[in-house]
Design an enzyme around this catalytic site. Structure first.
Site: not given
Ligand code: EPZ
Length: 416
Positions: A22-23, A92, A116, A121-122, A124-125, A304, A326, A396
Protein backbone atom coordinates in the site's frame (compact mmCIF):
# COMPACT_ATOMS: atom_id res chain seq x y z
CA UNK A 1 -20.87 -1.00 8.46
CA UNK A 2 -18.98 -4.29 8.09
CA UNK A 3 -17.57 -6.17 11.04
CA UNK A 4 -15.43 -9.27 11.46
CA UNK A 5 -16.54 -12.13 13.71
CA UNK A 6 -13.73 -14.41 14.87
CA UNK A 7 -13.96 -17.70 16.78
CA UNK A 8 -10.66 -17.97 18.67
CA UNK A 9 -8.50 -21.08 19.03
CA UNK A 10 -7.52 -22.15 15.51
CA UNK A 11 -3.82 -22.75 14.94
CA UNK A 12 -2.93 -21.17 11.57
CA UNK A 13 -1.03 -23.20 9.02
CA UNK A 14 -0.50 -23.26 5.27
CA UNK A 15 0.64 -20.90 2.55
CA UNK A 16 -0.63 -17.47 1.47
CA UNK A 17 0.59 -14.81 -0.96
CA UNK A 18 1.50 -11.28 0.11
CA UNK A 19 -0.05 -8.42 -1.91
CA UNK A 20 1.64 -5.34 -3.34
CA UNK A 21 2.62 -2.67 -0.82
CA UNK A 22 0.00 0.00 0.00
CA UNK A 23 2.69 2.49 1.04
CA UNK A 24 4.52 1.99 -2.25
CA UNK A 25 1.40 1.95 -4.46
CA UNK A 26 0.16 5.35 -3.23
CA UNK A 27 3.31 7.40 -4.06
CA UNK A 28 3.80 5.39 -7.28
CA UNK A 29 0.32 6.36 -8.50
CA UNK A 30 1.23 10.01 -7.83
CA UNK A 31 4.51 9.58 -9.75
CA UNK A 32 2.34 9.02 -12.84
CA UNK A 33 1.43 12.73 -12.71
CA UNK A 34 5.02 13.62 -13.59
CA UNK A 35 4.86 12.29 -17.16
CA UNK A 36 2.64 13.05 -20.14
CA UNK A 37 2.90 9.39 -21.15
CA UNK A 38 1.34 6.33 -19.46
CA UNK A 39 2.75 4.68 -16.33
CA UNK A 40 1.88 0.97 -16.05
CA UNK A 41 1.97 -0.49 -12.54
CA UNK A 42 1.91 -4.24 -11.78
CA UNK A 43 1.11 -5.99 -8.47
CA UNK A 44 -1.30 -3.21 -7.44
CA UNK A 45 -3.14 -4.26 -4.26
CA UNK A 46 -6.97 -4.13 -4.08
CA UNK A 47 -7.31 -1.64 -1.20
CA UNK A 48 -9.67 1.13 -0.22
CA UNK A 49 -6.80 3.66 -0.16
CA UNK A 50 -5.75 2.70 -3.70
CA UNK A 51 -9.34 3.20 -4.89
CA UNK A 52 -9.45 6.59 -3.11
CA UNK A 53 -6.20 7.68 -4.76
CA UNK A 54 -7.50 6.53 -8.16
CA UNK A 55 -10.67 8.61 -7.68
CA UNK A 56 -8.62 11.65 -6.63
CA UNK A 57 -6.40 11.38 -9.72
CA UNK A 58 -9.36 10.75 -12.03
CA UNK A 59 -11.00 13.95 -10.74
CA UNK A 60 -7.83 15.79 -11.83
CA UNK A 61 -8.28 14.45 -15.35
CA UNK A 62 -6.06 11.38 -15.19
CA UNK A 63 -7.32 8.38 -17.23
CA UNK A 64 -6.91 5.19 -15.20
CA UNK A 65 -7.44 1.64 -16.45
CA UNK A 66 -7.39 -1.21 -13.99
CA UNK A 67 -7.25 -4.87 -14.97
CA UNK A 68 -6.80 -7.18 -11.97
CA UNK A 69 -3.56 -6.20 -10.26
CA UNK A 70 -2.42 -4.13 -13.25
CA UNK A 71 -3.11 -0.38 -13.47
CA UNK A 72 -2.26 2.08 -16.26
CA UNK A 73 -2.30 5.81 -15.46
CA UNK A 74 -2.43 8.19 -18.42
CA UNK A 75 -1.71 11.71 -17.15
CA UNK A 76 -1.41 13.40 -20.56
CA UNK A 77 -4.05 16.00 -19.68
CA UNK A 78 -4.25 17.24 -16.07
CA UNK A 79 -7.27 19.55 -16.14
CA UNK A 80 -7.54 20.32 -12.44
CA UNK A 81 -4.26 20.22 -10.43
CA UNK A 82 -6.05 20.04 -7.11
CA UNK A 83 -6.80 17.72 -4.20
CA UNK A 84 -9.97 18.91 -2.40
CA UNK A 85 -10.63 18.52 1.31
CA UNK A 86 -13.37 15.90 0.90
CA UNK A 87 -10.79 13.58 -0.61
CA UNK A 88 -7.77 14.55 1.48
CA UNK A 89 -9.65 14.14 4.78
CA UNK A 90 -10.26 10.46 3.98
CA UNK A 91 -6.66 9.76 3.03
CA UNK A 92 -3.65 11.79 4.18
CA UNK A 93 -1.47 10.29 1.46
CA UNK A 94 -3.28 12.67 -0.93
CA UNK A 95 -0.54 15.12 0.06
CA UNK A 96 1.73 13.09 -2.25
CA UNK A 97 0.08 14.81 -5.25
CA UNK A 98 1.52 18.20 -4.21
CA UNK A 99 5.11 17.71 -5.36
CA UNK A 100 4.27 16.03 -8.68
CA UNK A 101 1.54 18.57 -9.59
CA UNK A 102 3.83 21.50 -8.80
CA UNK A 103 6.67 20.01 -10.85
CA UNK A 104 4.51 19.02 -13.85
CA UNK A 105 1.88 21.82 -13.95
CA UNK A 106 3.64 24.68 -12.17
CA UNK A 107 0.71 25.00 -9.80
CA UNK A 108 -1.27 22.95 -7.26
CA UNK A 109 -4.11 23.43 -4.80
CA UNK A 110 -4.00 20.72 -2.15
CA UNK A 111 -6.04 20.72 1.02
CA UNK A 112 -4.08 20.59 4.26
CA UNK A 113 -4.56 17.08 5.67
CA UNK A 114 -6.06 17.39 9.15
CA UNK A 115 -4.68 15.41 12.05
CA UNK A 116 -5.65 11.78 12.30
CA UNK A 117 -6.33 9.20 14.98
CA UNK A 118 -2.64 8.45 15.60
CA UNK A 119 -1.34 11.99 15.80
CA UNK A 120 -1.14 15.58 14.52
CA UNK A 121 0.99 14.50 11.54
CA UNK A 122 1.94 17.96 10.25
CA UNK A 123 3.45 18.39 6.77
CA UNK A 124 5.82 21.26 7.57
CA UNK A 125 8.82 19.35 6.20
CA UNK A 126 7.10 18.81 2.85
CA UNK A 127 6.49 22.58 2.59
CA UNK A 128 9.98 23.49 3.85
CA UNK A 129 11.53 21.44 1.03
CA UNK A 130 9.28 22.88 -1.69
CA UNK A 131 10.03 26.43 -0.50
CA UNK A 132 13.77 25.64 -0.70
CA UNK A 133 13.14 24.58 -4.33
CA UNK A 134 11.65 27.99 -5.11
CA UNK A 135 7.93 27.25 -4.82
CA UNK A 136 5.58 30.09 -3.81
CA UNK A 137 3.27 28.67 -1.15
CA UNK A 138 0.24 30.26 0.50
CA UNK A 139 -2.18 28.56 2.85
CA UNK A 140 -5.69 29.97 2.46
CA UNK A 141 -8.84 28.54 4.03
CA UNK A 142 -7.11 25.24 4.79
CA UNK A 143 -5.78 24.80 1.27
CA UNK A 144 -2.16 25.01 0.11
CA UNK A 145 -1.95 27.28 -2.97
CA UNK A 146 1.37 26.42 -4.62
CA UNK A 147 2.98 27.93 -7.71
CA UNK A 148 6.37 27.58 -9.39
CA UNK A 149 7.31 28.45 -12.96
CA UNK A 150 10.02 25.81 -12.66
CA UNK A 151 11.40 24.38 -9.40
CA UNK A 152 15.12 24.80 -8.77
CA UNK A 153 17.36 22.09 -7.35
CA UNK A 154 18.24 22.71 -3.68
CA UNK A 155 19.99 21.17 -0.71
CA UNK A 156 17.30 20.12 1.79
CA UNK A 157 18.03 18.91 5.31
CA UNK A 158 14.76 17.74 6.90
CA UNK A 159 14.39 18.35 10.65
CA UNK A 160 13.20 14.76 11.10
CA UNK A 161 12.85 11.59 9.05
CA UNK A 162 9.62 11.71 7.05
CA UNK A 163 8.62 8.97 4.60
CA UNK A 164 6.06 10.82 2.46
CA UNK A 165 8.04 14.05 2.92
CA UNK A 166 11.06 12.37 1.31
CA UNK A 167 8.84 10.91 -1.43
CA UNK A 168 7.09 14.23 -2.17
CA UNK A 169 10.37 16.14 -2.47
CA UNK A 170 12.05 13.38 -4.49
CA UNK A 171 9.19 13.47 -7.05
CA UNK A 172 9.18 17.28 -7.21
CA UNK A 173 12.96 17.34 -7.77
CA UNK A 174 12.86 15.02 -10.82
CA UNK A 175 11.73 17.92 -13.07
CA UNK A 176 13.53 20.74 -11.25
CA UNK A 177 16.39 22.71 -12.82
CA UNK A 178 19.67 21.41 -11.42
CA UNK A 179 20.47 18.98 -8.62
CA UNK A 180 18.55 18.45 -5.37
CA UNK A 181 20.10 16.76 -2.33
CA UNK A 182 17.77 15.51 0.40
CA UNK A 183 19.66 14.86 3.64
CA UNK A 184 18.18 12.99 6.59
CA UNK A 185 16.02 11.24 3.99
CA UNK A 186 13.76 8.32 4.94
CA UNK A 187 15.35 4.94 4.14
CA UNK A 188 12.13 2.89 3.94
CA UNK A 189 12.05 0.31 1.10
CA UNK A 190 9.02 2.13 -0.34
CA UNK A 191 11.27 5.16 -0.99
CA UNK A 192 13.71 2.98 -2.95
CA UNK A 193 10.81 1.38 -4.86
CA UNK A 194 9.56 4.84 -5.87
CA UNK A 195 13.08 5.89 -6.95
CA UNK A 196 13.38 2.78 -9.13
CA UNK A 197 10.12 3.69 -10.87
CA UNK A 198 11.13 7.35 -11.31
CA UNK A 199 14.42 6.25 -12.89
CA UNK A 200 12.51 3.90 -15.23
CA UNK A 201 10.54 7.03 -16.26
CA UNK A 202 13.81 8.80 -17.15
CA UNK A 203 14.63 10.54 -13.87
CA UNK A 204 18.10 10.59 -12.31
CA UNK A 205 17.68 9.59 -8.65
CA UNK A 206 20.56 8.11 -6.67
CA UNK A 207 21.03 7.15 -3.02
CA UNK A 208 17.39 6.16 -2.38
CA UNK A 209 17.32 3.80 0.61
CA UNK A 210 20.12 5.75 2.28
CA UNK A 211 19.78 9.01 4.24
CA UNK A 212 21.15 11.13 1.37
CA UNK A 213 19.17 11.11 -1.88
CA UNK A 214 20.42 13.03 -4.93
CA UNK A 215 18.13 13.95 -7.82
CA UNK A 216 19.41 15.55 -11.03
CA UNK A 217 16.45 17.30 -12.66
CA UNK A 218 15.44 16.64 -16.31
CA UNK A 219 13.09 18.37 -18.75
CA UNK A 220 10.46 15.63 -18.86
CA UNK A 221 9.75 12.04 -17.92
CA UNK A 222 8.36 9.33 -20.21
CA UNK A 223 6.28 6.15 -20.17
CA UNK A 224 7.42 3.25 -18.00
CA UNK A 225 6.37 -0.04 -16.44
CA UNK A 226 6.95 -0.84 -12.75
CA UNK A 227 6.10 -3.77 -10.48
CA UNK A 228 5.16 -2.71 -6.96
CA UNK A 229 7.20 -4.24 -4.12
CA UNK A 230 5.55 -6.70 -1.70
CA UNK A 231 3.79 -5.22 1.34
CA UNK A 232 6.23 -5.74 4.22
CA UNK A 233 3.64 -4.67 6.83
CA UNK A 234 1.00 -7.10 5.54
CA UNK A 235 3.71 -9.79 5.55
CA UNK A 236 4.69 -8.90 9.12
CA UNK A 237 1.04 -8.95 10.18
CA UNK A 238 0.46 -12.41 8.64
CA UNK A 239 3.62 -13.71 10.35
CA UNK A 240 2.21 -12.39 13.64
CA UNK A 241 -1.08 -14.20 13.00
CA UNK A 242 0.82 -17.49 12.69
CA UNK A 243 3.02 -16.64 15.68
CA UNK A 244 0.18 -15.76 18.07
CA UNK A 245 -1.73 -18.98 17.25
CA UNK A 246 1.31 -21.26 17.61
CA UNK A 247 1.07 -21.99 13.89
CA UNK A 248 3.30 -22.54 10.88
CA UNK A 249 3.01 -20.56 7.63
CA UNK A 250 4.83 -19.88 4.39
CA UNK A 251 4.31 -16.45 2.82
CA UNK A 252 4.94 -16.26 -0.94
CA UNK A 253 5.53 -13.17 -3.10
CA UNK A 254 7.27 -11.70 -0.05
CA UNK A 255 10.58 -9.84 0.44
CA UNK A 256 12.29 -11.17 3.59
CA UNK A 257 15.03 -8.55 3.31
CA UNK A 258 12.55 -5.74 4.10
CA UNK A 259 11.60 -7.26 7.46
CA UNK A 260 14.86 -7.72 9.37
CA UNK A 261 13.76 -5.85 12.52
CA UNK A 262 10.40 -7.67 12.63
CA UNK A 263 11.99 -11.08 11.98
CA UNK A 264 14.55 -10.46 14.75
CA UNK A 265 11.76 -9.76 17.25
CA UNK A 266 9.74 -12.80 16.14
CA UNK A 267 12.84 -14.96 16.67
CA UNK A 268 13.35 -13.39 20.12
CA UNK A 269 9.74 -14.39 20.82
CA UNK A 270 10.67 -18.02 20.07
CA UNK A 271 9.70 -18.42 16.41
CA UNK A 272 11.82 -20.29 13.87
CA UNK A 273 12.02 -18.27 10.65
CA UNK A 274 13.57 -19.11 7.29
CA UNK A 275 13.85 -16.60 4.45
CA UNK A 276 13.83 -17.76 0.82
CA UNK A 277 14.32 -15.48 -2.20
CA UNK A 278 10.64 -14.52 -2.48
CA UNK A 279 9.14 -16.29 0.53
CA UNK A 280 9.28 -16.40 4.32
CA UNK A 281 8.54 -19.45 6.50
CA UNK A 282 7.66 -19.23 10.20
CA UNK A 283 7.07 -21.93 12.81
CA UNK A 284 5.84 -20.71 16.21
CA UNK A 285 6.31 -22.24 19.66
CA UNK A 286 3.25 -23.30 21.66
CA UNK A 287 3.55 -20.06 23.63
CA UNK A 288 5.54 -16.95 22.69
CA UNK A 289 8.04 -15.22 24.95
CA UNK A 290 7.23 -11.53 25.55
CA UNK A 291 9.49 -9.11 23.64
CA UNK A 292 10.32 -5.46 24.22
CA UNK A 293 10.65 -3.04 21.30
CA UNK A 294 11.12 0.57 20.36
CA UNK A 295 9.78 1.89 17.07
CA UNK A 296 12.15 3.84 14.82
CA UNK A 297 12.57 4.92 11.19
CA UNK A 298 13.73 2.13 8.84
CA UNK A 299 15.75 -0.06 9.29
CA UNK A 300 14.53 0.16 12.92
CA UNK A 301 11.39 -1.57 14.14
CA UNK A 302 8.44 -0.22 12.08
CA UNK A 303 5.78 1.78 13.90
CA UNK A 304 3.23 0.09 11.62
CA UNK A 305 3.99 -3.22 13.37
CA UNK A 306 3.80 -1.89 16.96
CA UNK A 307 0.10 -2.63 17.51
CA UNK A 308 0.46 -6.18 16.16
CA UNK A 309 3.30 -6.91 18.59
CA UNK A 310 1.27 -5.57 21.49
CA UNK A 311 -1.24 -8.34 20.71
CA UNK A 312 1.58 -10.91 20.72
CA UNK A 313 2.88 -9.66 24.09
CA UNK A 314 -0.66 -9.64 25.54
CA UNK A 315 -0.70 -13.48 25.55
CA UNK A 316 3.06 -14.17 25.78
CA UNK A 317 5.08 -15.58 28.68
CA UNK A 318 6.53 -12.63 30.65
CA UNK A 319 6.35 -8.85 30.26
CA UNK A 320 7.15 -6.73 27.21
CA UNK A 321 7.89 -2.98 27.18
CA UNK A 322 6.77 -1.20 24.00
CA UNK A 323 8.00 2.30 23.15
CA UNK A 324 6.33 4.24 20.33
CA UNK A 325 8.69 7.02 19.21
CA UNK A 326 7.18 8.01 15.84
CA UNK A 327 3.56 9.00 16.58
CA UNK A 328 2.23 10.63 19.72
CA UNK A 329 -1.05 8.76 20.00
CA UNK A 330 -0.65 5.27 18.63
CA UNK A 331 -1.89 3.25 21.63
CA UNK A 332 -5.65 3.33 21.06
CA UNK A 333 -5.62 -0.42 20.48
CA UNK A 334 -4.47 -0.86 24.11
CA UNK A 335 -7.84 -0.05 25.69
CA UNK A 336 -9.58 -2.34 23.21
CA UNK A 337 -7.12 -5.14 24.08
CA UNK A 338 -7.91 -4.48 27.76
CA UNK A 339 -11.58 -5.23 26.97
CA UNK A 340 -10.36 -8.68 25.90
CA UNK A 341 -8.57 -9.10 29.23
CA UNK A 342 -5.07 -7.88 28.39
CA UNK A 343 -2.90 -6.48 31.20
CA UNK A 344 -1.43 -3.28 29.74
CA UNK A 345 -0.23 -0.14 31.49
CA UNK A 346 0.38 3.00 29.39
CA UNK A 347 2.76 5.68 30.65
CA UNK A 348 3.35 8.41 28.02
CA UNK A 349 4.88 6.74 24.97
CA UNK A 350 5.62 3.53 26.87
CA UNK A 351 3.32 0.54 27.24
CA UNK A 352 4.08 -2.25 29.74
CA UNK A 353 2.35 -5.45 28.57
CA UNK A 354 2.16 -8.35 31.02
CA UNK A 355 1.24 -11.57 29.24
CA UNK A 356 -1.93 -13.34 30.40
CA UNK A 357 -2.72 -17.02 29.92
CA UNK A 358 -5.85 -16.33 27.92
CA UNK A 359 -7.89 -13.45 26.45
CA UNK A 360 -11.70 -13.51 26.48
CA UNK A 361 -13.62 -12.76 23.26
CA UNK A 362 -15.69 -9.55 23.22
CA UNK A 363 -16.96 -6.80 20.92
CA UNK A 364 -14.13 -4.35 20.19
CA UNK A 365 -13.78 -1.33 17.92
CA UNK A 366 -11.11 -0.60 15.34
CA UNK A 367 -9.79 2.97 15.53
CA UNK A 368 -7.08 3.00 12.85
CA UNK A 369 -5.58 0.67 10.28
CA UNK A 370 -2.95 -1.13 12.31
CA UNK A 371 -5.02 -1.10 15.52
CA UNK A 372 -7.63 -3.06 13.57
CA UNK A 373 -5.02 -5.66 12.64
CA UNK A 374 -3.98 -5.93 16.29
CA UNK A 375 -7.57 -6.69 17.36
CA UNK A 376 -7.97 -9.34 14.67
CA UNK A 377 -4.77 -11.02 15.90
CA UNK A 378 -6.09 -10.97 19.49
CA UNK A 379 -9.42 -12.39 18.30
CA UNK A 380 -7.61 -15.34 16.72
CA UNK A 381 -6.53 -16.55 20.18
CA UNK A 382 -9.19 -15.10 22.50
CA UNK A 383 -11.47 -17.66 24.10
CA UNK A 384 -14.87 -17.58 22.42
CA UNK A 385 -16.12 -15.06 19.88
CA UNK A 386 -14.58 -11.66 19.16
CA UNK A 387 -16.33 -9.09 16.97
CA UNK A 388 -14.20 -6.29 15.49
CA UNK A 389 -16.31 -3.28 14.54
CA UNK A 390 -15.57 -0.47 12.05
CA UNK A 391 -13.31 -2.64 9.90
CA UNK A 392 -13.39 -0.09 7.09
CA UNK A 393 -10.11 0.92 8.75
CA UNK A 394 -8.77 -2.55 8.00
CA UNK A 395 -9.95 -2.51 4.37
CA UNK A 396 -7.84 0.60 3.77
CA UNK A 397 -4.62 -1.36 4.08
CA UNK A 398 -5.29 -5.11 3.94
CA UNK A 399 -6.53 -6.91 0.82
CA UNK A 400 -9.23 -9.52 1.67
CA UNK A 401 -7.69 -10.11 5.12
CA UNK A 402 -10.42 -12.49 6.27
CA UNK A 403 -10.02 -14.59 3.11
CA UNK A 404 -6.27 -14.85 3.60
CA UNK A 405 -6.65 -15.78 7.27
CA UNK A 406 -9.43 -18.29 6.48
CA UNK A 407 -7.08 -19.82 3.90
CA UNK A 408 -4.70 -20.45 6.82
CA UNK A 409 -7.44 -22.04 8.93
CA UNK A 410 -8.77 -19.11 10.94
CA UNK A 411 -12.46 -19.20 11.88
CA UNK A 412 -13.28 -15.67 10.73
CA UNK A 413 -16.15 -14.20 8.73
CA UNK A 414 -17.24 -10.76 7.52
CA UNK A 415 -20.72 -9.65 8.56
CA UNK A 416 -22.29 -6.84 6.54
C1 EPZ B 1 4.20 7.04 6.35
O1 EPZ B 1 3.39 8.07 6.88
C2 EPZ B 1 3.28 5.83 6.21
N1 EPZ B 1 2.21 6.15 5.25
C3 EPZ B 1 2.70 5.47 7.58
O2 EPZ B 1 1.91 4.30 7.41
C4 EPZ B 1 3.86 5.15 8.51
O3 EPZ B 1 3.35 4.88 9.81
C5 EPZ B 1 4.81 6.36 8.59
O4 EPZ B 1 5.26 6.70 7.26
C6 EPZ B 1 6.04 6.10 9.45
O5 EPZ B 1 6.74 5.01 8.94
C7 EPZ B 1 2.50 6.13 3.92
O6 EPZ B 1 3.61 5.86 3.51
C8 EPZ B 1 1.36 6.45 3.01
P1 EPZ B 1 6.16 10.43 8.43
P2 EPZ B 1 3.98 9.59 6.91
O7 EPZ B 1 6.05 11.67 7.61
O8 EPZ B 1 4.89 9.79 5.76
C9 EPZ B 1 6.24 13.79 11.79
C10 EPZ B 1 0.04 2.94 7.69
O9 EPZ B 1 -0.43 2.41 8.69
N2 EPZ B 1 6.25 14.72 10.66
O10 EPZ B 1 7.32 9.53 8.22
O11 EPZ B 1 2.83 10.50 7.08
C11 EPZ B 1 4.96 12.99 11.88
O12 EPZ B 1 4.00 13.71 12.64
C12 EPZ B 1 0.51 4.38 7.74
O13 EPZ B 1 0.20 2.38 6.58
C13 EPZ B 1 6.36 16.10 10.91
O14 EPZ B 1 6.43 16.52 12.07
O15 EPZ B 1 4.84 9.57 8.23
C14 EPZ B 1 5.40 11.73 12.58
O16 EPZ B 1 5.43 11.96 13.98
C15 EPZ B 1 0.23 5.00 9.09
N3 EPZ B 1 6.38 16.97 9.86
C16 EPZ B 1 6.83 11.53 12.08
O17 EPZ B 1 7.25 12.80 11.57
C17 EPZ B 1 6.32 16.53 8.56
O18 EPZ B 1 6.37 17.38 7.64
C18 EPZ B 1 6.96 10.51 10.94
O19 EPZ B 1 6.00 10.85 9.97
C19 EPZ B 1 6.22 15.15 8.31
C20 EPZ B 1 6.20 14.26 9.38
Amino acid sequence: MDRLVIEGGARLSGEVAVSGAKNAALPLMCAGLLAGEPLALANVPRLQDVATMARLLAEMGVRIERDGSRMVLDCAAIERPEAPYERVKTMRASILTLGPLLARCGEARVSLPGGCAIGARPIDQHLKGLLAMGAELRVEHGTIQARARRLRGARILTDLVTVTGTENLMMAATLAEGETVIENAAREPEVADLAACLNAMGAHVSGAGTDVVRIRGVERLHAAEHRIMPDRIEAGTLLCAAAITGGEVRLTAAAPGDLDAVIDKLMDAGCEIAGERHAIRLRAPARLAAVSLRTAPYPGFPTDMQAQFMALDAVAEGTGVVRETIFENRYMHAQELQRLGADIRIDGNTAVVRGVARLQGAVVMATDLRASACLVLAGLVAHGETTVDRIYHLDRGYERVEEKLSQLGARIRRVH
